[in-house]
Design a protein around this motif. Structure first.
Motif, short mmCIF file in Angstrom:
data_model
loop_
_atom_site.label_atom_id
_atom_site.label_comp_id
_atom_site.label_asym_id
_atom_site.label_seq_id
_atom_site.Cartn_x
_atom_site.Cartn_y
_atom_site.Cartn_z
N ILE A 197 0.84 -1.20 0.00
CA ILE A 197 0.00 0.00 0.00
C ILE A 197 0.87 1.25 0.00
O ILE A 197 0.54 2.26 -0.63
CB ILE A 197 -0.95 -0.02 1.21
N GLN A 198 2.03 1.18 0.68
CA GLN A 198 2.96 2.33 0.67
C GLN A 198 3.47 2.59 -0.74
O GLN A 198 3.62 3.75 -1.15
CB GLN A 198 4.13 2.06 1.62
N ASP A 199 3.72 1.51 -1.50
CA ASP A 199 4.16 1.66 -2.90
C ASP A 199 3.10 2.41 -3.71
O ASP A 199 3.41 3.28 -4.53
CB ASP A 199 4.43 0.30 -3.54
N LEU A 200 1.85 2.01 -3.47
CA LEU A 200 0.75 2.68 -4.18
C LEU A 200 0.69 4.16 -3.82
O LEU A 200 0.52 5.02 -4.69
CB LEU A 200 -0.59 2.02 -3.84
N ALA A 201 0.83 4.45 -2.53
CA ALA A 201 0.77 5.84 -2.07
C ALA A 201 1.90 6.67 -2.68
O ALA A 201 1.69 7.80 -3.11
CB ALA A 201 0.84 5.88 -0.54
N ASP A 202 3.11 6.08 -2.71
CA ASP A 202 4.25 6.80 -3.28
C ASP A 202 4.05 7.05 -4.78
O ASP A 202 4.34 8.15 -5.28
CB ASP A 202 5.54 6.00 -3.07
N TYR A 203 3.58 6.02 -5.50
CA TYR A 203 3.39 6.15 -6.94
C TYR A 203 2.34 7.21 -7.26
O TYR A 203 2.50 8.03 -8.18
CB TYR A 203 2.99 4.80 -7.54
N ALA A 204 1.23 7.20 -6.50
CA ALA A 204 0.12 8.12 -6.77
C ALA A 204 0.33 9.49 -6.12
O ALA A 204 -0.46 10.40 -6.37
CB ALA A 204 -1.19 7.51 -6.27
N ASN A 205 1.37 9.57 -5.26
CA ASN A 205 1.66 10.83 -4.54
C ASN A 205 0.47 11.26 -3.68
O ASN A 205 0.04 12.41 -3.68
CB ASN A 205 2.04 11.94 -5.52
N VAL A 206 -0.07 10.27 -2.95
CA VAL A 206 -1.16 10.52 -2.03
C VAL A 206 -0.82 9.85 -0.70
O VAL A 206 0.16 9.11 -0.60
CB VAL A 206 -2.52 9.99 -2.55
N SER A 207 -1.64 10.10 0.30
CA SER A 207 -1.39 9.49 1.61
C SER A 207 -1.89 8.05 1.65
O SER A 207 -2.71 7.63 0.83
CB SER A 207 -2.10 10.29 2.70
N ILE A 208 -1.38 7.30 2.63
CA ILE A 208 -1.85 5.94 2.83
C ILE A 208 -3.34 5.96 3.17
O ILE A 208 -4.10 5.07 2.78
CB ILE A 208 -1.05 5.24 3.95
N GLY A 209 -3.77 6.99 3.87
CA GLY A 209 -5.18 7.11 4.20
C GLY A 209 -6.05 7.21 2.95
O GLY A 209 -7.14 6.63 2.89
N THR A 210 -5.56 7.94 1.95
CA THR A 210 -6.31 8.04 0.69
C THR A 210 -6.39 6.68 0.01
O THR A 210 -7.44 6.29 -0.51
CB THR A 210 -5.64 9.07 -0.25
N ILE A 211 -5.27 5.95 0.01
CA ILE A 211 -5.27 4.60 -0.56
C ILE A 211 -6.29 3.73 0.15
O ILE A 211 -7.09 3.02 -0.48
CB ILE A 211 -3.87 3.95 -0.45
N ASP A 212 -6.32 3.82 1.46
CA ASP A 212 -7.25 3.01 2.25
C ASP A 212 -8.69 3.35 1.91
O ASP A 212 -9.53 2.46 1.77
CB ASP A 212 -6.99 3.23 3.74
N ARG A 213 -8.99 4.65 1.77
CA ARG A 213 -10.37 5.05 1.46
C ARG A 213 -10.79 4.56 0.07
O ARG A 213 -11.93 4.14 -0.11
CB ARG A 213 -10.50 6.58 1.55
N VAL A 214 -9.86 4.58 -0.89
CA VAL A 214 -10.18 4.09 -2.22
C VAL A 214 -10.39 2.58 -2.20
O VAL A 214 -11.35 2.05 -2.77
CB VAL A 214 -9.08 4.47 -3.24
N LEU A 215 -9.49 1.86 -1.54
CA LEU A 215 -9.57 0.39 -1.49
C LEU A 215 -10.86 -0.08 -0.83
O LEU A 215 -11.46 -1.07 -1.25
CB LEU A 215 -8.36 -0.19 -0.76
N HIS A 216 -11.26 0.65 0.21
CA HIS A 216 -12.46 0.23 0.94
C HIS A 216 -13.71 0.98 0.49
O HIS A 216 -14.79 0.75 1.03
CB HIS A 216 -12.25 0.45 2.45
N ASN A 217 -13.53 1.89 -0.48
CA ASN A 217 -14.66 2.65 -1.03
C ASN A 217 -15.44 3.35 0.08
O ASN A 217 -16.66 3.26 0.17
CB ASN A 217 -15.59 1.74 -1.84
N ARG A 218 -14.73 4.05 0.93
CA ARG A 218 -15.38 4.77 2.02
C ARG A 218 -14.73 6.14 2.17
O ARG A 218 -13.56 6.34 1.81
CB ARG A 218 -15.25 3.99 3.32
N SER A 249 -11.30 12.78 -3.95
CA SER A 249 -11.54 13.51 -5.18
C SER A 249 -11.39 12.59 -6.39
O SER A 249 -10.69 11.58 -6.34
CB SER A 249 -10.57 14.68 -5.30
N VAL A 250 -12.04 12.99 -7.46
CA VAL A 250 -11.97 12.20 -8.70
C VAL A 250 -10.53 12.09 -9.17
O VAL A 250 -10.08 11.02 -9.60
CB VAL A 250 -12.85 12.85 -9.80
N ALA A 251 -9.78 13.16 -9.08
CA ALA A 251 -8.39 13.17 -9.55
C ALA A 251 -7.53 12.19 -8.74
O ALA A 251 -6.74 11.43 -9.29
CB ALA A 251 -7.82 14.57 -9.47
N LYS A 252 -7.69 12.21 -7.41
CA LYS A 252 -6.89 11.31 -6.57
C LYS A 252 -7.30 9.86 -6.76
O LYS A 252 -6.45 8.96 -6.78
CB LYS A 252 -7.03 11.72 -5.09
#
Length: 355
Positions: free
Chosen positions: A9-30, A34-37
């Motif tokens: 998940i950290q790899d995803l966050a680094d690649y997308a230049n977002v926080s781990i929290g954003t990755i978590d919200r996308v993965l869990h759909n909660r 933003s559309v861009a993130k």
């Protein structure tokens, strides 16, 4: 390329230049993202080949997804409908460890009651999603309404009923495939040769796709003024028994001796071409799909063109579409057309080996 097992998940966050929290919200759909993130995260998942087992476990939290299929029965191992099932089974093997289960049901193309019976069984199971071949339009519409009442997503395969609430349609451009068939058949006929369209279905009035295919076939000729006067007849034979097919063709050809080309609107062209060979009739034939009977007749020179609609690919894509919807929360394209391949005697072995 980062290997699946090392992607975190950290790899995803680094690649997308977002926080781990954003990755978590996308993965869990909660939560709000933003559309861009969200787009950046989805791109990271795809580019880094994020471990699908980990992702499925993260998203599904152990939940099982049951997919039910409702296809026409494959009456023999050489039937067309064995091919989409092969695709479904292949995709299920890939996704089974990620929480997908499969229940398969069949109906007879010559018995609407078998469709109704199995549709009711599926509804009783309350599945997560349904893959449907809606070849009986009236019965399919009733089934679809009940699925929608239960908020059960469904995708169409092979045949489409336009402007409905299906998640996606996966299959050929039906009108386009008919148009191509017309162009192919016309290319090998003389200018005064008559054409016969053969529909091997119980009833054209309740066929969700046959009429569209035939319309596309005839549109090719209507679109060309020089061809618009060519005689094109159509017959519907409500059986695939060779004795009944033979009887109907004999009745037609006795009265229509100028017929030099036949378009068969489904995968049973071999039934027609065998009749021609048996009676030594020089009639060109175009049909659909590389089922064994068609391949044999193509190699024997009794079928001139086969249009392949990639049925195995359709099955694979249908399962993947539902999986992505369940797990990744991806909404698919409403229409996913498959490529149409023109198969002739000289390339059929290559195509089979490639598949």
């Amino acid at each position: 390329m980062v290997k699946n097992k090392k992607t975190t998940i950290q790899d995803l966050a680094d690649y997308a230049n977002v926080s781990i929290g954003t990755i978590d919200r996308v993965l869990h759909n909660r939560g709000k993202v933003s559309v861009a993130k969200r787009k950046k995260v989805e791109e990271a998942i795809e580019k880094l080949n994020f471990n699908p087992n980990l992702l499925a476990r993260t998203l599904a939290l152990g939940k099982q997804f049951t997919v039910c299929t409702l296809f026409p029965e494959a009456t023999t191992s050489q039937s067309y409908w064995t091919l989409p099932r092969i695709g479904v089974d292949q995709a299920m093997e890939v996704h089974r460890d990620f929480g997908l289960e499969l229940d398969s049901y069949e109906y007879s193309l010559f018995d609407e009651s078998s469709f109704i019976k199995n549709a009711d069984v599926i509804l009783g199971k309350n599945p997560s999603g349904v893959i449907l071949a809606p070849l009986f339009e009236k019965e399919s519409l009733s089934f679809m309404k009940k699925l929608e009442e239960r908020n059960i997503p469904y995708v169409f395969i092979d045949a489409n009923i336009p402007n409905k609430r299906n998640l996606s349609y996966i299959g050929p451009d039906l009108k386009g495939s008919g148009y191509i068939a017309g162009k192919l058949l016309n290319s090998i006929l003389g200018p005064s040769d008559d054409i016969l369209v053969v529909n091997l279905v119980k009833g054209l009035e309740n066929s969700a796709h046959t009429g569209i295919v035939e319309k596309g076939f005839k549109e090719f000729f209507k679109s060309n003024a020089a061809l618009s006067n060519r005689k094109i007849d159509s017959i519907t034979i409500p059986s695939t028994l060779e004795s009944e097919v033979s009887r109907e063709l004999t009745k037609y050809y006795i009265k229509n001796r100028g017929t030099k080309g036949v378009f068969v609107s489904n995968s049973r062209a071999h039934l027609i071409s065998r009749y021609h060979a048996l009676h030594e009739l020089d009639i060109k034939v175009v049909g659909f799909d590389i089922v064994p009977g068609n391949v044999t007749e193509l190699k024997n020179g009794n079928i001139d063109y086969i249009i392949s609609q990639r049925p195995v690919f359709q099955g694979v894509t249908a399962v993947k579409t539902l999986f992505d919807f369940f797990v990744y929360k991806k909404s698919p394209a409403a229409v996913q057309f498959v490529p149409l391949d023109i198969i002739i005697k000289e390339n059929v072995d290559y195509y089979i080996n490639f598949q």
